[in-house]
Design a protein around this motif. Structure first.
Motif, short mmCIF file in Angstrom:
data_model
loop_
_atom_site.label_atom_id
_atom_site.label_comp_id
_atom_site.label_asym_id
_atom_site.label_seq_id
_atom_site.Cartn_x
_atom_site.Cartn_y
_atom_site.Cartn_z
N ASN A 21 -5.48 7.09 -6.17
CA ASN A 21 -5.08 5.72 -5.87
C ASN A 21 -3.55 5.60 -5.80
OD1 ASN A 21 -4.83 6.27 -8.61
ND2 ASN A 21 -5.53 4.25 -9.26
N THR A 22 -2.87 6.23 -6.76
CA THR A 22 -1.41 6.20 -6.76
C THR A 22 -0.86 6.91 -5.53
OG1 THR A 22 -1.48 6.29 -9.17
CG2 THR A 22 0.65 6.68 -8.13
N ALA A 23 -1.48 8.04 -5.16
CA ALA A 23 -1.02 8.81 -4.00
C ALA A 23 -1.12 7.99 -2.72
CB ALA A 23 -1.84 10.10 -3.86
N LEU A 24 -2.21 7.24 -2.55
CA LEU A 24 -2.38 6.41 -1.35
C LEU A 24 -1.30 5.34 -1.27
CD1 LEU A 24 -6.23 5.77 -1.10
CD2 LEU A 24 -4.84 7.34 0.24
N VAL A 25 -1.08 4.67 -2.40
CA VAL A 25 -0.09 3.60 -2.43
C VAL A 25 1.32 4.15 -2.22
CG1 VAL A 25 0.98 1.85 -3.90
CG2 VAL A 25 -1.51 2.09 -3.85
N LEU A 26 1.62 5.28 -2.86
CA LEU A 26 2.94 5.91 -2.69
C LEU A 26 3.19 6.26 -1.23
CD1 LEU A 26 3.35 8.34 -5.72
CD2 LEU A 26 4.79 6.39 -5.14
N ARG A 27 2.20 6.84 -0.58
CA ARG A 27 2.38 7.28 0.80
C ARG A 27 2.70 6.10 1.71
NH1 ARG A 27 -0.55 8.36 5.57
NH2 ARG A 27 0.31 10.14 6.66
N LYS A 178 15.19 10.84 3.89
CA LYS A 178 15.66 12.21 4.04
C LYS A 178 14.61 13.24 3.59
CE LYS A 178 20.42 10.71 3.15
NZ LYS A 178 21.61 10.84 2.26
N ILE A 179 13.75 12.83 2.67
CA ILE A 179 12.77 13.79 2.14
C ILE A 179 11.33 13.33 2.39
CG2 ILE A 179 14.32 14.66 0.35
CD1 ILE A 179 12.92 12.78 -1.62
N ARG A 180 11.16 12.39 3.35
CA ARG A 180 9.84 11.81 3.58
C ARG A 180 8.81 12.85 4.00
NH1 ARG A 180 9.99 6.53 6.88
NH2 ARG A 180 10.65 5.79 4.85
N LYS A 181 9.19 13.76 4.89
CA LYS A 181 8.22 14.76 5.35
C LYS A 181 7.76 15.64 4.20
CE LYS A 181 9.67 14.97 10.19
NZ LYS A 181 10.19 15.84 11.28
N GLY A 182 8.71 16.01 3.33
CA GLY A 182 8.35 16.83 2.18
C GLY A 182 7.41 16.10 1.23
N LEU A 183 7.68 14.81 1.01
CA LEU A 183 6.81 14.00 0.16
C LEU A 183 5.42 13.87 0.77
CD1 LEU A 183 9.29 11.18 -0.90
CD2 LEU A 183 8.33 12.95 -2.38
N GLU A 184 5.39 13.73 2.09
CA GLU A 184 4.11 13.63 2.80
C GLU A 184 3.26 14.87 2.54
OE1 GLU A 184 1.76 11.78 6.14
OE2 GLU A 184 3.42 11.04 4.95
N ARG A 185 3.89 16.04 2.61
CA ARG A 185 3.17 17.29 2.37
C ARG A 185 2.74 17.41 0.91
NH1 ARG A 185 3.60 16.35 6.92
NH2 ARG A 185 4.31 17.68 8.62
N MET A 186 3.61 16.96 0.01
CA MET A 186 3.27 17.02 -1.42
C MET A 186 2.06 16.15 -1.74
SD MET A 186 6.97 17.00 -3.35
CE MET A 186 6.15 16.72 -4.93
N ILE A 187 2.05 14.95 -1.19
CA ILE A 187 0.93 14.04 -1.42
C ILE A 187 -0.35 14.61 -0.82
CG2 ILE A 187 -0.01 11.76 -0.86
CD1 ILE A 187 2.87 10.68 -1.06
N GLY A 189 -1.04 17.80 -0.22
CA GLY A 189 -1.47 18.95 -1.02
C GLY A 189 -2.08 18.52 -2.34
N GLY A 190 -1.50 17.48 -2.95
CA GLY A 190 -2.04 16.97 -4.21
C GLY A 190 -3.45 16.41 -4.05
N LEU A 191 -3.69 15.72 -2.93
CA LEU A 191 -5.03 15.18 -2.68
C LEU A 191 -6.04 16.28 -2.46
CD1 LEU A 191 -4.18 12.12 -0.40
CD2 LEU A 191 -5.09 12.05 -2.72
N VAL A 192 -5.64 17.35 -1.75
CA VAL A 192 -6.55 18.48 -1.54
C VAL A 192 -6.92 19.11 -2.88
CG1 VAL A 192 -6.75 20.81 -0.60
CG2 VAL A 192 -5.79 18.98 0.80
N LEU A 193 -5.92 19.36 -3.72
CA LEU A 193 -6.18 19.97 -5.04
C LEU A 193 -7.04 19.06 -5.90
CD1 LEU A 193 -2.67 21.48 -5.86
CD2 LEU A 193 -4.72 22.71 -5.15
N LEU A 194 -6.78 17.75 -5.83
CA LEU A 194 -7.58 16.80 -6.61
C LEU A 194 -9.02 16.78 -6.12
CD1 LEU A 194 -7.62 14.64 -8.79
CD2 LEU A 194 -6.94 12.96 -7.07
#
Length: 201
Positions: A21-27, A178-187, A189-194
């Motif tokens: 839920n946090t990941a969706l809102v953050l994105r 400046k780091i949006r693409k990296g955050l996108e990938r992190m979120i 990847g986190g969802l896949v692992l979750l």
């Protein structure tokens, strides 16, 4: 009243633990889609409300005692999280969460994505069984039942709304660009692992 205050504390701690839920809102928020982030919260809230009502009616306990049904919900939730994460990882040039396109209906629709993540979360089933089996007995009358049932919804909505309001500030948005693409990938990847973790139980 003491039992209710205990429930408030538990719900706030639970809301602050990072999850899908946090990941969706953050994105949505970090992509500059503040409106979409709040719509996501409304979808999450409706899904959470469904869990609360199901718990009060005893439906959640019935699901947990039916292994095949519980496993079906768990695997659906796992598959959806992996699907979301993979889609986010593979999205190209998405400076905005709304650029996912119409081919991913539930992902481009913030309300539906929030609703699905909440409804298909097997941990919420178990959490409400544990919470309400111990605390709801202390509630007498429909007023107290309503108060107890609304508490998880309000606490999560408040916490997620606070995240949106803080991270949607222009100064923070400019830094995050400046780091949006990296955050996108992190979120993603986190969802896949979750999703994998949910699938493995």
């Amino acid at each position: 009243m003491g039992e209710w205050l205990l429930l408030v504390g538990i719900c706030f701690v639970g809301a602050m633990v990072p999850g899908a839920n946090t990941a969706l809102v953050l994105r949505r928020t970090l992509a500059g889609d503040r409106k979409g982030a709040f719509i996501t919260v409304s979808g999450l809230s409706l899904g959470l409300a469904s869990h609360v009502v199901a718990s009060m009616l005893g439906i959640t306990a019935l699901i947990s005692e039916t292994p095949a049904l519980y496993d079906a919900i768990r695997w659906l939730g796992s598959a959806y999280l992996v699907y979301m994460g993979a889609t986010y990882l593979l999205t190209r040039g998405g400076n905005d969460a709304k650029t996912e396109g119409n081919t991913h209906l539930s992902l481009s629709n913030p309300f539906l994505s929030g609703l699905m993540v909440s409804l298909l979360n097997p941990k919420l089933l178990l959490m409400f069984i544990a919470l309400f089996s111990q605390i709801i007995d202390a509630a007498h009358g429909w007023q107290m039942m309503t108060l107890y049932g609304a508490t998880p919804l309000v606490t999560e909505a408040l916490w997620l709304s606070l995240i949106i309001l803080l991270l949607s500030r222009p100064t923070i948005q400019n830094r995050m660009n400046k780091i949006r693409k990296g955050l996108e990938r992190m979120i993603g990847g986190g969802l896949v692992l979750l999703g994998i973790k949910v699938g493995l139980g």
